[in-house]
Design an enzyme around this catalytic site. Structure first.
Site, PDB file in Angstrom:
ATOM      1  N   LYS B  81     -17.660 -73.750 -43.948  1.00 40.40           N
ATOM      2  CA  LYS B  81     -17.525 -73.533 -44.836  1.00 40.40           C
ATOM      3  C   LYS B  81     -18.501 -71.923 -44.899  1.00 40.40           C
ATOM      4  O   LYS B  81     -18.681 -71.415 -44.706  1.00 40.40           O
ATOM      5  CB  LYS B  81     -19.471 -74.189 -45.009  1.00 40.40           C
ATOM      6  CG  LYS B  81     -20.256 -74.516 -46.280  1.00 40.40           C
ATOM      7  CD  LYS B  81     -21.553 -75.137 -46.091  1.00 40.40           C
ATOM      8  CE  LYS B  81     -22.298 -75.487 -47.617  1.00 40.40           C
ATOM      9  NZ  LYS B  81     -23.687 -76.141 -46.933  1.00 40.40           N
ATOM     10  N   SER B 156     -24.149 -79.972 -50.300  1.00 38.87           N
ATOM     11  CA  SER B 156     -23.024 -79.013 -50.675  1.00 38.87           C
ATOM     12  C   SER B 156     -21.964 -78.626 -49.773  1.00 38.87           C
ATOM     13  O   SER B 156     -20.914 -77.416 -50.339  1.00 38.87           O
ATOM     14  CB  SER B 156     -24.153 -77.410 -51.325  1.00 38.87           C
ATOM     15  OG  SER B 156     -24.692 -77.289 -49.680  1.00 38.87           O
ATOM     16  N   SER B 180     -27.281 -81.256 -47.945  1.00 39.68           N
ATOM     17  CA  SER B 180     -26.022 -80.537 -48.155  1.00 39.68           C
ATOM     18  C   SER B 180     -24.985 -81.057 -46.732  1.00 39.68           C
ATOM     19  O   SER B 180     -23.985 -80.884 -47.307  1.00 39.68           O
ATOM     20  CB  SER B 180     -26.244 -79.480 -47.939  1.00 39.68           C
ATOM     21  OG  SER B 180     -26.691 -79.220 -49.146  1.00 39.68           O
TER      22      SER B 180
END
Lengths: 73, 470
Positions: B81, B156, B180
């Site tokens: 990420k 996310s 997330s």
């Protein structure tokens, strides 16, 4: 704890240094209202002798990891 | 080797490279080939660094050829990420504001994976500043679900979920503040571990909420998550909130039998208002656990709606505080939904925030007492499978917050309590969309979750299924 009104939100945001328009304040009131309502039963009921660090104490006392527990004592 | 190397598990590819049955270059090239095929359909990567990855792979192979003892993940290519600082490299945090941000430090979690020998494939897409559960991003476009590309990945950690599901990376770091890691694991059919607050250092990870943020992996199995957790967990002088002490052998724990363990099923909240297919898959998973000798016990948990509301108060205020300078100076550079959600935090009085923080200890104590008789609690991750991208593109509409809160209603209470939770693939809808369940444990008891999750994965094959290029 009641949800802030759009007028109150404008005042709080302005005091925080980030003024918002009436439209944005109305939208914020709509967005955060459920959080205030959900927390209403807890708000104003917490005992005096309770501090935020209680979380860490409970977390480590109730831990499966004995080392984490020792770190908190 | 007949199987595409990119389809191997993290453990298998690491072993094959260490034993020189497979070169790091072959593993890396296999991932790059799949990235070239899938990236135009998924938008999972923020940046692909093919040349640098192959050069690093060659260096790893050369070191092994010279007889250097292999590290745990020597030459294994990974992508993460795009919020983990990597000194000298751009880290966008999924934002326009940090489009050109180059940190001077490397995140501890990332550094520990580098120290274990991993190499970098590139960086993965994410929700802007990790503040969104769907996988939409106003600046870089939505990430598409590999199982049905007109559906969301969840967020996310949207790129992490898509890349691991499509076998573009053997695993990926995500972060979980309100769901997330678990949301994309659920929607994309991969395994995701939300760790206990304090289990993995957050130094060098972009902050969203200092009380709720956690670092964790998304991978292809519970065993692969165990391997990664063992490499990343523990004390860190750069982050005093990371808990010190010797760690369990997570991989050994994941290999323990599950017969005789007890799993709790909540009587309310987590079983209410479920899509019928989610309810069916939850029931099926409970049946598998029973078949494997696990005792299923109904549990009465405290009011989860209150926990969820408290989480919302804490997250909104802490996120607004982190972003306040940019809210003043650069509000136009946020996407509409993230700006809207950050502004929400400006309107919550300090006393309300502190009450929500002060209640955290008693709330955790009540939860631990209610779940004292079981080794973990099982629950859905979300009440629905992945919605379509179009239906969930709510932007800053008046309904946006309600849509977000509905999607994350089963994840936020766990974040508020700081507990660990493992999301694992548990089935598919009639339309072929993956569905996960979450196992929630006691503080710092990731080992038990990995044990139960791996036990479930020994009895099922949902985690081994691979989406087909449309």
């Amino acid at each position: 704890m009641t949800r802030p009104s759009p007028k109150e939100i404008q005042a709080i945001a302005g005091a925080a240094g980030v003024p918002v328009s009436a439209d944005v304040a109305a939208r914020i009131a709509n967005s955060i209202g459920p959080a205030f309502e959900g927390f209403a039963a807890i708000a104003g009921t917490l005992p005096f002798d309770l501090e935020p660090a209680t979380f860490v104490a409970v977390q480590r006392a109730g831990s499966a990891d004995p080392t984490a527990g020792k770190a908190a004592r | 080797m007949s199987q595409q190397p990119a389809l191997m598990s993290l453990q298998a590819v690491a072993q094959a490279i260490a034993q020189k049955r497979l070169s790091s270059r072959e593993a890396t090239q296999s991932c790059l080939d799949r990235i070239a095929q899938w990236q135009p359909r998924l938008n999972a990567f923020m940046a692909v660094e093919a040349e640098a990855a192959l050069a690093a792979a060659d260096a790893a192979d050369a070191a092994l050829a010279k007889g250097a003892p292999p590290c745990a993940l020597q030459g294994v290519p990974l992508a993460h990420k795009d919020m983990y600082y990597d000194a000298g490299r751009v880290v966008t945090c999924g934002s326009k504001i940090r489009r050109d941000f180059v940190p001077g430090v490397t995140a501890t979690a990332l550094q520990r994976l580098k120290d274990a020998g991993t190499i970098r494939l590139g960086s993965l897409q994410m929700a802007e500043f990790a503040y969104g559960p769907t996988g939409h991003n106003a600046h870089y476009g939505p990430v598409h679900n590999p199982w049905a590309t007109d559906h969301i990945t969840g967020g996310s950690s949207s790129g992490s979920g898509a890349a691991v599901a499509a076998r573009l990376s053997f695993a990926a770091l995500g972060s979980d503040t309100g769901g997330s890691i678990r949301m994309p694991a659920h929607f994309c059919g991969v395994t995701g571990l939300k760790t206990t607050v304090g289990r993995i250092s957050r130094a060098g990870a972009m902050p969203l909420s200092q009380s709720l943020d956690t670092v964790g992996p998304l991978a292809r199995s519970a065993e692969d998550c165990a391997l990664l957790l063992g490499l990343m967990a523990g004390a860190d002088p750069e982050d005093p909130t990371a808990v010190p002490g010797p760690l369990p052998d997570y991989l050994a724990a994941a290999r323990q039998p599950i017969r005789g363990l007890a799993v709790g099923i909540p009587r309310a909240f987590y079983v209410d208002d479920l899509d019928p297919e989610i309810a069916r898959i939850l029931d099926d998973t409970i049946a598998v656990l029973r078949h494997e000798g696990v005792r299923i016990v109904e549990v009465d948990l405290p009011d989860q709606r209150q926990l969820s509301a408290a989480c919302q108060l804490v997250l909104a205020v802490e996120a607004a505080a982190f972003h306040k300078r940019w809210l003043i100076e650069r509000p136009q550079d946020y996407g509409p939904q993230v700006l809207m959600r950050l502004q929400n935090g400006l309107a919550i009085p300090g006393v309300s925030y502190l009450e929500a923080m002060r209640w955290r200890g008693p709330a955790l104590a009540a939860h631990l007492a209610a779940a004292a008789g079981v080794d973990a609690v099982i629950a859905p991750v979300a009440p629905v499978a992945a919605p379509s991208i179009a239906a969930s593109d709510v932007g800053n509409s008046p309904d946006a917050e309600a849509v977000i809160q509905r999607l994350t209603r089963f994840t936020r209470p766990i974040n508020y309590l700081g507990l660990p939770s493992l999301a694992i693939p548990a089935g598919f809808t009639a339309d072929g969309l993956p569905v996960g369940i979450q196992l929630v444990g006691r503080s710092f008891d990731e080992a038990m979750l990995l044990r139960i999750g791996a036990g479930l994965q020994r009895a099922t094959d949902f985690h081994q299924r691979v989406p087909v290029l449309p």
